[in-house]
Motif scaffolding. Structure first.
Motif, short mmCIF file in Angstrom:
data_model
loop_
_atom_site.label_atom_id
_atom_site.label_comp_id
_atom_site.label_asym_id
_atom_site.label_seq_id
_atom_site.Cartn_x
_atom_site.Cartn_y
_atom_site.Cartn_z
N PRO A 122 2.24 -5.55 8.77
CA PRO A 122 1.28 -6.54 9.27
C PRO A 122 1.08 -6.36 10.77
CG PRO A 122 2.83 -7.57 7.76
CD PRO A 122 3.35 -6.19 8.01
N TRP A 123 -0.16 -6.39 11.22
CA TRP A 123 -0.45 -6.08 12.61
C TRP A 123 0.27 -7.03 13.57
CZ3 TRP A 123 -1.51 -2.20 15.36
CH2 TRP A 123 -2.03 -2.31 16.65
N GLU A 124 0.42 -8.27 13.18
CA GLU A 124 1.08 -9.22 14.07
C GLU A 124 2.57 -8.90 14.24
OE1 GLU A 124 0.84 -11.27 9.96
OE2 GLU A 124 -0.44 -10.02 11.25
N GLU A 125 3.12 -8.03 13.38
CA GLU A 125 4.52 -7.64 13.50
C GLU A 125 4.70 -6.30 14.19
OE1 GLU A 125 6.35 -7.80 9.67
OE2 GLU A 125 5.62 -9.81 9.22
N VAL A 126 3.60 -5.63 14.52
CA VAL A 126 3.69 -4.32 15.14
C VAL A 126 4.22 -4.45 16.56
CG1 VAL A 126 2.31 -2.40 16.05
CG2 VAL A 126 1.90 -3.24 13.73
N VAL A 127 5.18 -3.62 16.90
CA VAL A 127 5.77 -3.60 18.24
C VAL A 127 5.11 -2.49 19.03
CG1 VAL A 127 7.87 -3.28 19.58
CG2 VAL A 127 7.97 -4.51 17.39
N LEU A 128 4.54 -2.82 20.20
CA LEU A 128 3.93 -1.86 21.08
C LEU A 128 4.78 -1.70 22.32
CD1 LEU A 128 0.17 -2.93 20.86
CD2 LEU A 128 1.32 -1.10 19.60
N THR A 129 5.03 -0.46 22.70
CA THR A 129 5.91 -0.16 23.83
C THR A 129 5.16 0.69 24.84
OG1 THR A 129 7.84 -0.21 22.39
CG2 THR A 129 8.10 0.89 24.50
N ARG A 157 -8.86 -7.57 2.34
CA ARG A 157 -9.88 -8.53 1.90
C ARG A 157 -9.52 -9.97 2.26
NH1 ARG A 157 -10.99 -6.87 -3.79
NH2 ARG A 157 -11.58 -4.94 -2.73
N ASP A 158 -8.22 -10.24 2.39
CA ASP A 158 -7.79 -11.60 2.76
C ASP A 158 -7.86 -11.85 4.26
OD1 ASP A 158 -5.66 -10.15 3.73
OD2 ASP A 158 -4.17 -11.00 2.37
N GLY A 159 -8.37 -10.87 5.00
CA GLY A 159 -8.52 -11.02 6.44
C GLY A 159 -7.36 -10.47 7.24
N GLN A 160 -6.25 -10.15 6.60
CA GLN A 160 -5.08 -9.65 7.32
C GLN A 160 -5.30 -8.21 7.78
OE1 GLN A 160 -1.45 -8.79 5.09
NE2 GLN A 160 -0.22 -9.67 6.74
N TRP A 161 -4.90 -7.94 9.02
CA TRP A 161 -4.90 -6.58 9.54
C TRP A 161 -3.51 -5.98 9.37
CZ3 TRP A 161 -9.04 -3.84 11.41
CH2 TRP A 161 -10.21 -4.56 11.66
N VAL A 162 -3.47 -4.71 8.94
CA VAL A 162 -2.20 -4.02 8.74
C VAL A 162 -2.28 -2.63 9.37
CG1 VAL A 162 -1.62 -5.26 6.62
CG2 VAL A 162 -2.88 -3.10 6.48
N LEU A 163 -1.12 -2.09 9.69
CA LEU A 163 -1.01 -0.72 10.17
C LEU A 163 -0.42 0.13 9.06
CD1 LEU A 163 -1.03 1.39 12.55
CD2 LEU A 163 1.37 0.75 12.89
N MET A 168 0.81 -1.20 0.00
CA MET A 168 0.00 0.00 0.00
C MET A 168 0.85 1.26 0.00
SD MET A 168 -3.51 0.44 2.16
CE MET A 168 -2.69 0.45 3.74
N ALA A 169 2.17 1.12 -0.24
CA ALA A 169 3.04 2.29 -0.31
C ALA A 169 2.56 3.22 -1.41
CB ALA A 169 4.48 1.86 -0.59
N LEU A 217 6.36 7.20 12.53
CA LEU A 217 5.08 7.09 11.85
C LEU A 217 4.05 7.96 12.56
CD1 LEU A 217 4.97 3.23 11.28
CD2 LEU A 217 5.70 5.01 9.66
N TYR A 218 3.07 8.46 11.78
CA TYR A 218 2.01 9.28 12.39
C TYR A 218 0.70 9.02 11.65
CZ TYR A 218 0.18 12.94 15.37
OH TYR A 218 -0.53 13.62 16.33
N ALA A 219 -0.41 9.38 12.34
CA ALA A 219 -1.76 9.17 11.79
C ALA A 219 -1.96 7.71 11.41
CB ALA A 219 -2.04 10.10 10.61
N GLY A 220 -1.59 6.81 12.31
CA GLY A 220 -1.68 5.39 12.04
C GLY A 220 -3.11 4.92 11.88
N GLN A 221 -3.32 4.03 10.91
CA GLN A 221 -4.62 3.44 10.65
C GLN A 221 -4.49 1.93 10.66
OE1 GLN A 221 -7.74 5.09 9.07
NE2 GLN A 221 -6.94 6.80 10.24
N ILE A 222 -5.33 1.25 11.45
CA ILE A 222 -5.40 -0.21 11.37
C ILE A 222 -6.50 -0.56 10.37
CG2 ILE A 222 -5.88 -2.35 12.58
CD1 ILE A 222 -4.79 -1.20 15.07
#
Length: 304
Positions: free
Chosen positions: A294-301, A268-274, A1-2, A259-264
């Motif tokens: 990919p949301w499963e790779e997002v690091v939250l601190t 269509r394939d069911g995958q969630w992305v940031l 989506m770049a 990163l700013y203005a993040g959107q989850i």
């Protein structure tokens, strides 16, 4: 989506799936301004489409500022897009005007039958209700926060989350999630905020999402609007349901922090992305939307 453009900066953006194509809406302003800090006062709403949410075809702008005098005759700011029950598309957006020098933010909407041409359909914009929200001049405020409408359906009603500011609270703690409801998308009632004042001066570009059975509120807040500044800019707060309550005090931030203005977004394939825009890790604003994470790779601190 770049996505990027050689002649324009882009920053806040959001995506909607109409069932056959993905639509990317984004704020854009000409690089001929030279100074990216000026972009906010020249912003229009760009539009692109894709079959796979990765390769985009640029379309004519969805909206530009209206002819004056009007509540949105200076610039168009962030919003969200929904598919209406009749299958047509409605984009909600923020507008600012020359009449009040861009100091008052209001919310309106425009519709499209073909997914390309949008026509304003808002007879009167939605404004902050001074019973609950700070307005221009209240508490010494030199602007009125009422922006970034995020609209979604929940239990048969439409809900709008809004970047707003509580009354009687200092600027670094006043950020709240404003709330409005509607039964038909045309008539809206402004309600009390869904969150209490906390450690953020604003909660920008918020979304309520349910990912893997977990309810989360995603929002953005830079260091300059945090009561206790830290590197985080895109934040995630856990909640009990789509309308909260959310643990704002325990929110965690996303890395990388440029990163700013993040959107989850769910593809269509069911995958969630940031997806978010590049605010410049080295202090240089690039005006591009890099590849989503990919949301499963997002690091939250944080402490959440």
């Amino acid at each position: 989506m770049a996505f990027s453009m050689p002649d324009h900066w882009l920053w806040d953006h959001w995506l909607v799936d109409d069932g056959s194509r993905y639509h990317l809406f984004f704020l854009r302003a000409s690089r001929a301004l030279h100074d990216p800090d000026l972009r906010h006062w020249r912003a229009s709403m760009g539009h692109a489409i894709s079959d796979d949410a990765r390769t985009w075809t640029l379309l004519p702008d969805a909206l530009v500022h209206s002819d004056g005098p009007s509540w949105d005759d200076k610039a168009i700011w962030t919003g969200s897009t929904v598919i209406k029950p009749d299958g047509t598309m409605r984009v909600f957006y923020t507008g600012i005007s020359h009449g009040d020098r861009g100091q008052v933010q209001r919310i309106g909407w425009a519709d499209s039958e073909d997914g390309i041409t949008f026509r304003r359909m808002c007879p009167r914009p939605l404004q902050a209700d001074p019973r609950w929200y700070a307005t221009l001049g209240s508490d010494g405020a030199d602007d009125e926060h009422w922006r970034d409408p995020f609209v979604f359906e929940h239990e048969g009603r439409w809900h709008m989350l809004i970047t707003a500011r509580a009354r009687g609270v200092d600027r670094l703690h006043a950020g709240v999630i404003g709330h409005a409801v509607s039964d038909d998308l045309d008539h809206w009632q402004v309600c009390e905020p869904l969150t209490a004042p906390g450690p953020f001066g604003h909660l920008e570009v918020s979304q309520s999402r349910t990912v893997g059975g977990r309810h989360v509120l995603v929002f953005s807040c830079g260091q300059d609007m945090q009561a206790d500044p830290c590197p985080g800019t895109v934040w995630v707060a856990e909640g009990e349901g789509p309308l909260g309550p959310w643990d704002i005090d325990g929110a965690r931030y996303v890395e990388p922090t440029h990163l700013y203005a993040g959107q989850i977004v769910q593809l269509r394939d069911g995958q969630w992305v940031l997806s978010a825009f590049d605010d410049g890790a080295d202090g240089v604003f690039r005006g591009i939307a890099p590849d989503p994470i990919p949301w499963e790779e997002v690091v939250l601190t944080g402490q959440g």
